[in-house]
Design an enzyme around this catalytic site. Structure first.
Site, PDB file in Angstrom:
ATOM      1  N   GLY A 231       3.006  31.898   5.685  1.00  0.00           N
ATOM      2  CA  GLY A 231       2.867  30.753   4.787  1.00  0.00           C
ATOM      3  C   GLY A 231       1.427  30.526   4.348  1.00  0.00           C
ATOM      4  N   HIS A 232       1.248  29.582   3.440  1.00  0.00           N
ATOM      5  CA  HIS A 232      -0.090  29.301   2.889  1.00  0.00           C
ATOM      6  C   HIS A 232      -1.011  28.715   3.947  1.00  0.00           C
ATOM      7  CE1 HIS A 232       1.638  25.285   1.069  1.00  0.00           C
ATOM      8  NE2 HIS A 232       2.067  25.484   2.276  1.00  0.00           N
ATOM      9  N   ASN A 233      -2.271  29.107   3.853  1.00  0.00           N
ATOM     10  CA  ASN A 233      -3.337  28.579   4.709  1.00  0.00           C
ATOM     11  C   ASN A 233      -3.216  28.994   6.179  1.00  0.00           C
ATOM     12  OD1 ASN A 233      -2.903  26.592   2.329  1.00  0.00           O
ATOM     13  ND2 ASN A 233      -4.987  26.183   2.980  1.00  0.00           N
TER      14      ASN A 233
END
Lengths: 342, 342, 342
Positions: A231-233
């Site tokens: 996922g993002h980050n």
């Protein structure tokens, strides 16, 4: 064989002049093959193999034996020796589409129908296979191998000696929306990027999302199997390997040298410490301290989990036992009150 | 309708001259459609359908009824009749890239931007759609259908009448590393190949990894849904079907006619017997005997699992009951010791 | 900053003349960045940010503060302001393959090596990136964004303002076979189609299968994360969002505004009501009423599940306690019978 033994720094017993022309598994190895044996290998001895790699100190089991510290590593070295990488494309295909502002260093190979966007930079010796798409302003290091069907979105930073397998997607938008009552979800633009360190390997059809702002980061030597979702980050420490179909939710941090089995799910905004090991299908719902081995959903230490699972398999029996106790107690109390009333 | 009845070897009741022009589901079928009815179909009779396929021996429910042994099969045959396969590309696109050493038999169709590598062999009547990439020395049988975005890596062996859906990846490297202390994982070269038998179907974005050495094998008629992961050196027996998002770890053997629901995970180096059925999300952690029906993580027989799950749903109550027993016993013992002291 | 405040309809405190040139997360924001702060943000105040978006009524914590009703939405608006969408391709690439019967409205952009089949219709302002494949008779609305590697099979209907990420597969065959004894599974042709409403977003490598007959339907504003699997004949209501690696089995209906965590599996032929929320890895084995929050396999209400999971973590202890009770009771009964015999 003598040459191989020297190369592997192995202690050779048997005939050093046997000619070895291939590498095979223990079961299928023939007289001109080298293979390896471990105590866990199903014992179908005698093997027909021309030579067998064993751990130093193993008993003398085979006509030609190569004793080494780490048999798996020696086996990998033999595979490298007999199966060196053969590039799949020569030079730059005239049927590739390369933006004039892209810079390709010496020895880059590009297959047909690949696209390389504006302001991209591809390091020396990297191979971009047929049908790979690289969006604008992406930098790829040296000696990378990007297989057909992989897509790398804009602004990505890929290190040296990185392998990206077919169909992997690097830098797609993270999954972020604002939900307001009575309205459809409102997309939060995802304007960050993905950075991947040296010697990483990204499995087929694996996805690594770009961050909302800032970076989604894989440090050096991270190994992702097929169909993994990052996922993002998310940040992942060096040397960590995640098996197929693992999913890491947004903004989670995974430490160094973590090993996860297949289909593990990890919640968002948590932290998994260095050297954590998670069994297949574990559901990691909160942060985990370094060095723990865990299993289950929600995750527990593997020892607790095993004990509880043994109990779970007999849970229905336990219900029966509690019922019997209740009945016994009721009978007993009835008797007691009878006595008292007597 | 009369013609259809003959074709399906069906017992026709009602008007044989009704004109049928399409196939629909039970709910949406109109007067010129054929559909099918089973005892499990939500009973919204009377249907407006022109004709209804039923099981032999079913009650007379519809104006035109076709009674057959296997209604699902008859329905499939009607779909084949009214929706014959229409090829997507004519001949070989001049915009495909085909290595001069590749051999394409008669009637092969290749879409634009497909690539076919050196020493490949494509059997008669196979369709290679736009943007498919086939690496060197891959052999594909006759009448195969390879959809856009699929990638087949080098040395693969694909049988006849095989369907490979969009984005599937055949023959990516297996996930194998040597881990040494204080070092990044060392890749073990994956130099084996994938072999897929006749009449197999491989779902969209499904991955089948090449073996380390030797073969990753799907026997005839294996059906894989979308996003399935097959690890290196796995063997799967004929007729087995795995639903979406199943993952089979390396070196595991799956028998014939096995059926798995979605998201099942199977551990490495184990054996799952013929005709095993596994419910969705089962975690198969050890070998399973032929013919078993299983569920849960770790897997149990479905009967045990159901009983234990019923108990699990009331586990918190059970804790309360044990607490009550403990309290009752404590009270009782206190009374006893009082009596004794008296 | 003053301009931004007006745009966001925000109450500004501090210097309105600060110049803002970018958007960053709270931790990394510098003096020319705007960021946002929530009560859950790890408190590393003071931030160096030029301006901070806060919820109306928040304490005065920062030099420049913008108070709004929904900080997340204001943050999204800032990202839109500073990072407007930049199209990836200009006009229609001469290296794309477009069937002469396809109709492209004004302002459509098509990258190289994309294919658009016969009878397709692409709405005004849509972007079809490099290497996208669109099969015949597919209609795509206006202002859609189809990223590289996505494939859309024949007869699909895509609304306006739809985003389809890299490697997504729309309209692959559903997974349907007739199984007869002693035979390989017989494929049921999948002749229906996929319809996707306005403002939907489809994640990277996500698959949505075409129906057997009829339609697989996503209503407006459905958001699917990466590697999601939607089976044939599924219907999903408006505003629903499914996180990565969820799998919805065939013929199931999902309501409006449903939210699922990652790796949730949903059985076939069931119904999940509006506004249901399911935690990650939930296994939904039967229909769920509207408004429920659920977890576990098989699913339970989240409250029950939490209580039972706490109990499960101590299941082994519970077994010990039951054993102790049994022993106490046995001792007691032995004593009693002794007394009686006395």
């Amino acid at each position: 064989l003598h040459e191989i033994a020297t190369l592997l720094n192995a202690e050779l017993s048997g005939n050093p002049d046997v000619s070895i022309t291939g590498v095979q598994d223990f079961e299928h190895a023939g007289p001109s093959d080298i293979t390896f044996w471990a105590r866990t290998t199903p014992a179908k001895t005698p093997s027909r193999a021309g030579a067998v790699i064993v751990k130093r100190g193993a008993p003398a089991l085979f006509a030609q034996q190569l004793a080494v510290e780490v048999p798996h590593l020696a086996f990998a070295r033999c595979l490298e020796l007999f199966h060196p990488h053969r590039p799949h494309w020569c030079g730059i295909s005239p049927q590739a589409w390369i933006d004039p502002t892209a810079h390709l260093e010496e020895g880059v190979r590009v297959g047909p129908f690949a696209t390389i966007g504006p302001d991209c930079h591809i390091g020396a010796g990297s191979e971009i296979h047929a049908g790979v798409h690289i969006y604008r302003n992406t930098h790829i290091g040296t000696h990378c191998l990007i297989y057909s069907g992989a897509v790398i979105r804009e602004d990505s930073r890929i290190g040296n000696h990185v392998i990206i397998h077919c169909g992997a997607v690097i830098g797609a938008d993270g999954f972020g929306y604002v939900r307001l009552p009575q309205q459809l979800p409102h997309k939060i633009p995802q304007v960050g990027y993905v950075a991947i360190g040296d010697h990483c390997e990204i499995g087929a059809n694996t996805c690594i999302d770009r961050s909302t702002v800032g970076v989604t980061l894989l440090e050096a030597g991270v190994k992702l199997d097929n169909q993994v979702q990052i996922g993002h980050n998310v940040k992942i420490g060096p040397g960590t390997s995640l098996s197929a179909q693992c999913g890491i939710s947004g903004s989670t941090t995974i430490g160094a040298d973590v090993i996860m089995g297949g289909q593990v799910g990890v919640a968002d905004h948590i932290s998994v410490g260095d050297r954590v090991m998670a069994a297949g299908q574990t559901g990691i719902t909160g942060s985990v301290e370094a060095g723990k081995t865990i299993s289950g959903t929600p995750h527990q230490s593997i020892l607790e989990w095993r004990r509880n699972m043994v109990a779970l398999r007999h849970l229905d029996d336990l219900v029966g036992r509690v019922k019997a106790l209740e009945a016994a107690l009721a009978t007993h109390q009835a008797n007691e009150s009878e006595k008292t009333s007597v």
